[in-house]
Design an enzyme around this catalytic site. Structure first.
Site, mmCIF file in Angstrom:
data_model
loop_
_atom_site.group_PDB
_atom_site.id
_atom_site.type_symbol
_atom_site.label_atom_id
_atom_site.label_comp_id
_atom_site.label_asym_id
_atom_site.label_seq_id
_atom_site.Cartn_x
_atom_site.Cartn_y
_atom_site.Cartn_z
ATOM 1 N N CYS A 157 -25.639 -11.036 -10.793
ATOM 2 C CA CYS A 157 -25.204 -11.813 -11.954
ATOM 3 C C CYS A 157 -26.355 -12.157 -13.071
ATOM 4 O O CYS A 157 -27.598 -12.354 -12.541
ATOM 5 C CB CYS A 157 -24.716 -13.350 -11.451
ATOM 6 S SG CYS A 157 -24.664 -14.757 -12.438
ATOM 7 N N THR A 208 0.141 5.395 -1.639
ATOM 8 C CA THR A 208 -0.371 6.484 -0.855
ATOM 9 C C THR A 208 0.052 7.729 -1.451
ATOM 10 O O THR A 208 -0.513 8.689 -1.422
ATOM 11 C CB THR A 208 0.483 6.426 0.649
ATOM 12 O OG1 THR A 208 1.700 6.184 0.497
ATOM 13 C CG2 THR A 208 -0.050 5.411 1.275
ATOM 14 N N ALA A 236 0.760 -1.090 -0.086
ATOM 15 C CA ALA A 236 0.081 0.113 -0.044
ATOM 16 C C ALA A 236 0.785 1.291 0.191
ATOM 17 O O ALA A 236 0.439 2.298 -0.579
ATOM 18 C CB ALA A 236 -0.990 -0.154 1.097
ATOM 19 N N ARG A 271 -4.443 1.120 6.945
ATOM 20 C CA ARG A 271 -3.756 1.099 8.225
ATOM 21 C C ARG A 271 -3.661 2.264 8.966
ATOM 22 O O ARG A 271 -3.424 2.461 10.081
ATOM 23 C CB ARG A 271 -2.770 0.044 8.194
ATOM 24 C CG ARG A 271 -3.331 -1.368 8.271
ATOM 25 C CD ARG A 271 -1.575 -2.231 8.536
ATOM 26 N NE ARG A 271 -2.150 -3.722 8.387
ATOM 27 C CZ ARG A 271 -2.429 -4.306 7.246
ATOM 28 N NH1 ARG A 271 -2.407 -3.600 6.035
ATOM 29 N NH2 ARG A 271 -2.896 -5.481 7.084
ATOM 30 N N HIS A 294 -3.486 -10.111 -4.160
ATOM 31 C CA HIS A 294 -4.793 -9.750 -3.501
ATOM 32 C C HIS A 294 -5.979 -9.589 -4.392
ATOM 33 O O HIS A 294 -6.863 -8.994 -4.025
ATOM 34 C CB HIS A 294 -4.534 -8.582 -2.319
ATOM 35 C CG HIS A 294 -3.750 -8.940 -1.279
ATOM 36 N ND1 HIS A 294 -3.347 -8.067 -0.356
ATOM 37 C CD2 HIS A 294 -3.004 -9.996 -0.866
ATOM 38 C CE1 HIS A 294 -2.679 -8.536 0.657
ATOM 39 N NE2 HIS A 294 -2.218 -9.711 0.230
#
Ligand SMILES: [Zn+2]
Length: 250
Positions: free
Chosen positions: A153, A28, A24, A36, A119
């Site tokens: 869907c 930023t 992350a 966080r 992720h």
């Protein structure tokens, strides 16, 4: 010139298989707050709760009330100099692979060839019941056309989600396998903007160090590998990655 910048440039220059790992902190500076840290949406919502599989399944309206503005926010930001520097290093053949924890697509937009997104990614929508897949544009169009803001869907009617991995959801197996394969081949690993707290990324630097490789960390906050990394930088990634690029012959 900071000695650590010169050391990092030399390590990349000498590497046979350098791998970059980002989190992350690299985004930023593009204006995406790290959940966080303080600020924005994350102060109003508990991310572990609202961005969870449980909320998606049981409270899709609440889930989408959070996610729909987040998609607009993530689509409105631009890659920064750190994203572009990594893409440039790939282009020069100095970086062989890029593993990212980020779902914001900024690496691809900066020109990185094939980021390994452990992720998931915001680049698609999918149905977890029947596996229907749609583009992000189609997902957003369905959300905006629905009275309750929940995209559905067209095959089975279940609510759809984006390709971003939720808390409580399994990570994409193929991407995880690729990340481990790259770490197993790496003689140099450069970490940018990750605090290396979350698996599987938290395990990859140890694999490189275990084989005698070089670990460089460019993250503002502390990481579990600070004592073992040969190169440790704490400044702004956009500035420092640009300096690394300039240190290397074009
Ligand atoms: Zn379906």
């Amino acid at each position: 010139m900071d000695d650590d910048i010169a050391d990092l440039a030399a390590a990349l220059s000498a590497a046979e298989h350098a791998v970059v790992l980002t989190g992350a902190g690299i985004s930023t500076e593009s204006g995406i707050p790290d959940f966080r840290s303080k600020g924005g949406l994350w102060e109003k919502y508990d991310p572990f709760e609202v961005a969870s599989m449980a909320t998606f399944v049981s409270e899709p309206e609440r889930f989408w009330a959070f996610h729909r503005p987040r998609i607009d926010m993530l689509s409105s930001v631009e890659p920064n100099a750190a994203h572009r520097a990594i893409a440039a290093l790939e282009g020069r053949g100095l970086v062989k692979a890029l593993v990212t924890q980020n779902i914001d697509r900024l690496h691809a937009r900066a020109g990185s060839h094939d980021p390994i997104e452990v992720h998931g990614s915001l680049d698609r929508g999918l149905c977890i019941r029947c596996d229907q897949r749609v583009s992000l544009d189609e997902l957003v169009a369905r959300a905006d056309a629905a009275e309750d803001g929940v995209p559905r869907c067209s095959s089975c009617g279940f609510q759809m989600k984006s390709g971003v991995v939720l808390f409580g959801e399994a990570m994409p197996a193929a991407e995880i396998d690729r990340a481990y394969e790259e770490a197993a081949s790496a003689d140099v690993m450069l970490v940018v903007g990750s605090s290396l707290q979350v698996s599987p990324v938290s395990e990859l630097p140890g694999m490189v160090l275990g084989r005698g490789g070089t670990l460089a960390i460019m993250t503002e906050g502390d990481t579990p590998y600070d004592g073992s990394a040969q190169i440790r930088l704490r400044g702004r990634a956009a500035v420092q990655m640009q300096q690394v690029l300039e240190e290397l012959p074009g």
